[in-house]
Write a protein that holds these residues in place. Structure first.
Motif, mmCIF file in Angstrom:
data_model
loop_
_atom_site.group_PDB
_atom_site.id
_atom_site.type_symbol
_atom_site.label_atom_id
_atom_site.label_comp_id
_atom_site.label_asym_id
_atom_site.label_seq_id
_atom_site.Cartn_x
_atom_site.Cartn_y
_atom_site.Cartn_z
ATOM 1 N N PRO A 138 0.818 -1.211 0.000
ATOM 2 C CA PRO A 138 0.000 0.000 0.000
ATOM 3 C C PRO A 138 0.856 1.267 0.000
ATOM 4 N N PHE A 139 0.405 2.266 -0.702
ATOM 5 C CA PHE A 139 1.008 3.602 -0.748
ATOM 6 C C PHE A 139 2.378 3.630 -1.421
ATOM 7 N N ASP A 140 2.801 2.514 -1.979
ATOM 8 C CA ASP A 140 4.108 2.461 -2.624
ATOM 9 C C ASP A 140 4.037 3.108 -4.013
ATOM 10 N N ARG A 141 5.145 3.658 -4.402
ATOM 11 C CA ARG A 141 5.237 4.250 -5.742
ATOM 12 C C ARG A 141 4.913 3.200 -6.815
ATOM 13 N N HIS A 142 5.246 1.940 -6.547
ATOM 14 C CA HIS A 142 5.040 0.880 -7.540
ATOM 15 C C HIS A 142 3.893 -0.065 -7.158
ATOM 16 N N ARG A 143 2.979 0.406 -6.355
ATOM 17 C CA ARG A 143 1.862 -0.458 -5.939
ATOM 18 C C ARG A 143 1.066 -0.882 -7.167
ATOM 19 N N ASP A 144 0.588 -2.127 -7.126
ATOM 20 C CA ASP A 144 -0.089 -2.634 -8.330
ATOM 21 C C ASP A 144 -1.244 -3.570 -7.990
ATOM 22 N N GLY A 145 -1.868 -3.324 -6.861
ATOM 23 C CA GLY A 145 -3.011 -4.165 -6.502
ATOM 24 C C GLY A 145 -2.806 -4.764 -5.129
ATOM 25 N N PHE A 146 -3.755 -5.566 -4.698
ATOM 26 C CA PHE A 146 -3.649 -6.079 -3.326
ATOM 27 C C PHE A 146 -3.344 -7.560 -3.269
ATOM 28 N N LEU A 147 -2.948 -7.943 -2.065
ATOM 29 C CA LEU A 147 -2.698 -9.338 -1.737
ATOM 30 C C LEU A 147 -3.988 -9.853 -1.113
#
Lengths: 257, 386
Positions: free
Chosen positions: B201-210
């Motif tokens: 979460p909130f990461d520059r490279h976030r790409d969806g959830f676990l």
């Protein structure tokens, strides 16, 4: 803070008919002549709505259409409270993918998944009546969606009354929708479909009695068979339309529109 | 409103302790791998024979059984948020596949099969778990909220209001969900919501959830009903709900619905924005969702520390609001505000004060957010004991 509550509009869709035509003897089956487009359900959303959701959104539309003056209440003070059933994303949407894989999970992932409509999950959400109807009518206030079988719609009605009485909203649309036609083999008995909603607003002293308690399923009309989450709201609205008095399962009030 | 949380129980991938999680948890699952999902956040929980093939039922049973019973003579309510029922590989193979015919399914044959061969259909009723478990605590009121990912938070709020009104003396409230099954994976794969790697979460490279699973239930009571032996873990002092009225799958891009829920919670709790010391974000790790939430938090609460647990526990879907609220209870008295597991580089585009690592700080009031498909939002505020 406790406020008085009044009904300013209502809708009913049941096998006996729609609106005042729905006051005839209860019987199982579908809602005769139900046309979602004619009932204001947006054509562009039909593909992502199950039959129960179409009935529910039509029910909200009709209830609001029967009420006057509700548009003057700001969107953030309009609540929506719904009893619903699991919609179980349409099985037909999986058929092509299952057919392509022959039961092999790996092949299903590779060749089947791309054949599934991306909004398959969305179609299966049990809070779709709430999601679609709130967007259509800009209802941004307090809300809830309950899946408690025949009591789902009853809980929605009671919670809506609390929301008005406690000052959380000034307008509340509450009811339930369900479509169990075709599920007779699963639920062991005659089934029906329907939707019913009331539009509640804060009233003046003498308008009404502030209600209390959670309604039970005492007020179900057995003639419909299984009507799911719509059962209690349909009974409420039919009673109200008949004599403007409601005395159903634990919530007792005289309503004046 | 000032409702005591006198007990709480949780099960999730981070374990069963009432403390904020600190690590990532992802393990391979054959059904998930078949759909290209590298890992899932699985909770440890024994199967409960009352809920065959229903992980979420077993999870709810496990957390409820860990809580103390209600006092004698108390009027009891059970309020649970729940999600889509699990569909097992066997059901997929036995119930659906044999009935594929040209152009769709033979529904009548399918229904006959379901009715005669297995008890499957009834186990898919969302309220079944609430009814079965309600009987074990003598609940005379049961409610099953289905508000997608806001379900558990809404159940806790409805329960707190019921206790406050005096409808019940003791409320057991929370949520349970598991979508760690083929249909669950499939649902999110076709939507493109799952990360191909892990939750951040909130990461520059976030790409969806676990994707995760879990359950949590809190025991709620009025302050005046507390006995000398009751321990207060925290106080529910307010909550608010709203609907985006925008789109059933996408949040309002500026988080209007989320803002509204938080403002209502503040008003309900009779607090000002400056009274909130920490926000436990919904923070799923989707690009759009995190951005909208950060905008909403900044607009309502200003520069307040924010973090998300979902990188460690996964997205527990309908259970998330209760699972994360229960984990938040461990913040009180710890002298620390939790960081965001899985987060490596905070997205500079986000306008909130995101905590990557834990940091020293005292939380007097915590606001916990939950947002669901359908546009339903719920914010809860808990105050530290004392």
């Amino acid at each position: 803070m406790q406020r008085h509550v009044k009904i300013i509009g209502a809708s009913v869709f049941c096998p006996a008919g729609i609106g005042i035509f729905g006051l005839g003897p209860p019987e199982p089956g579908g809602v005769p002549g139900f046309d979602p487009i004619a009932c204001g359900v947006p054509r562009k959303h039909l593909k992502t709505m199950t039959r129960a959701v179409q009935l529910g959104v039509a029910g909200v539309n009709a209830a609001l259409a029967s009420a006057s003056g509700w548009e003057a209440i700001g969107p953030e003070r309009r609540g929506l409270f719904v009893g619903a059933s699991p919609q179980a994303g349409d099985a037909e949407d999986l058929a092509a993918a299952l057919k392509a894989c022959g039961g092999d999970p790996g092949k299903f992932a590779r060749e089947g998944v791309p054949l599934i409509p991306p909004l398959w999950l969305v179609k299966g959400l049990s809070n779709n009546v709430l999601g679609y109807a709130s967007a259509q009518h800009d209802l941004r206030g307090d809300n809830g969606n309950w899946c408690d079988g025949p009591l789902g719609g009853a809980i929605a009605l009671a919670q809506a009354v609390h929301a008005i009485a406690e000052g959380r909203v000034d307008l509340a649309i509450a009811g339930g929708a369900d479509s169990l036609v075709g599920a007779e083999a699963v639920v062991d008995g005659p089934c029906a479909e329907g939707a019913a909603f009331v539009v509640l607003a804060a009233g003046e002293r003498g308008d009404s009695v502030v209600t209390a308690g959670i309604p039970t399923d005492d007020g179900l009309e057995e003639g419909f068979g299984q009507l799911g989450s719509a059962a209690v709201p349909v009974a409420w609205v039919r009673a109200w339309l008949k004599d403007r008095k409601v005395d159903v399962g634990g919530v007792r009030a005289n309503w004046y529109s | 409103m000032r409702i005591a949380i006198t007990a709480a129980s949780v099960r999730c991938a981070a374990g069963d302790a009432l403390v904020p999680p600190t690590r990532c948890w992802a393990a391979p699952d054959p059904d998930a791998l078949a759909l290209g999902i590298p890992g899932v956040a699985r909770a440890t929980c024994p199967d409960d024979p009352r809920f065959p093939d229903d992980r979420k039922g077993s999870l709810a049973a496990a957390v409820l059984s860990a809580l103390p019973p209600p006092p004698p003579g108390a009027r009891v309510g059970l309020y649970l948020g729940t999600g889509l029922s699990s569909l097992t590989p066997a059901e997929l193979a036995l119930d659906l596949y044999p009935h594929v015919v040209a152009g769709g399914f033979d529904r009548l044959a399918m229904a006959r099969d379901l009715a005669t061969d297995r008890p499957s259909p009834r186990r898919h009723q969302p309220h079944r778990v609430t009814e079965v478990l309600g009987a074990t605590v003598g609940a005379t009121v049961t409610e099953t909220s289905f508000s997608a990912c806001a379900a558990a938070a809404q159940s806790v709020l409805n329960a707190a209001r019921a206790v406050h009104r005096g409808d019940v003396d003791v409320a057991y409230a929370g949520g349970h969900d598991s979508m760690l099954h083929p249909i669950g994976y499939l649902s999110f794969v076709v939507l493109g919501a799952l990360s191909p790697s892990r939750g951040r979460p909130f990461d520059r490279h976030r790409d969806g959830f676990l994707i995760g699973e879990g359950a949590a239930i809190l025991r709620l009571q009025r302050e005046q009903d507390l006995g000398p032996s009751d321990t207060v873990l925290g106080w529910i002092v307010g909550g608010g709900t709203s609907v985006d009225a925008y789109n059933v799958t996408h949040p309002h891009p500026e988080g209007h619905g989320a803002s509204l829920a938080m403002r209502r919670a503040l008003r309900d709790a009779q607090l000002t924005p400056g009274d909130i010391d920490y926000v436990n974000a919904h923070g799923t790790g989707t690009p759009v969702g995190d951005q909208a939430e950060c905008l909403a938090v900044a607009s309502v609460l200003g520069d307040v520390p924010v973090s998300s647990f979902k990188g460690a526990v996964g997205h527990t879907i309908a259970a998330a609001g209760a699972v994360e609220l229960a984990l938040c209870l461990g913040i009180f008295g710890s002298g620390e505000l939790p960081g965001t597991p899985g987060l490596e580089e905070v997205d500079p585009e986000l306008r909130a004060q995101v905590l990557k690592e834990p940091r020293n700080g005292v939380a007097r009031h915590i606001l916990s957010n939950s947002f669901g498909f359908g546009g339903q939002n719920c914010a809860l505020i808990v105050a530290r004991p004392g």
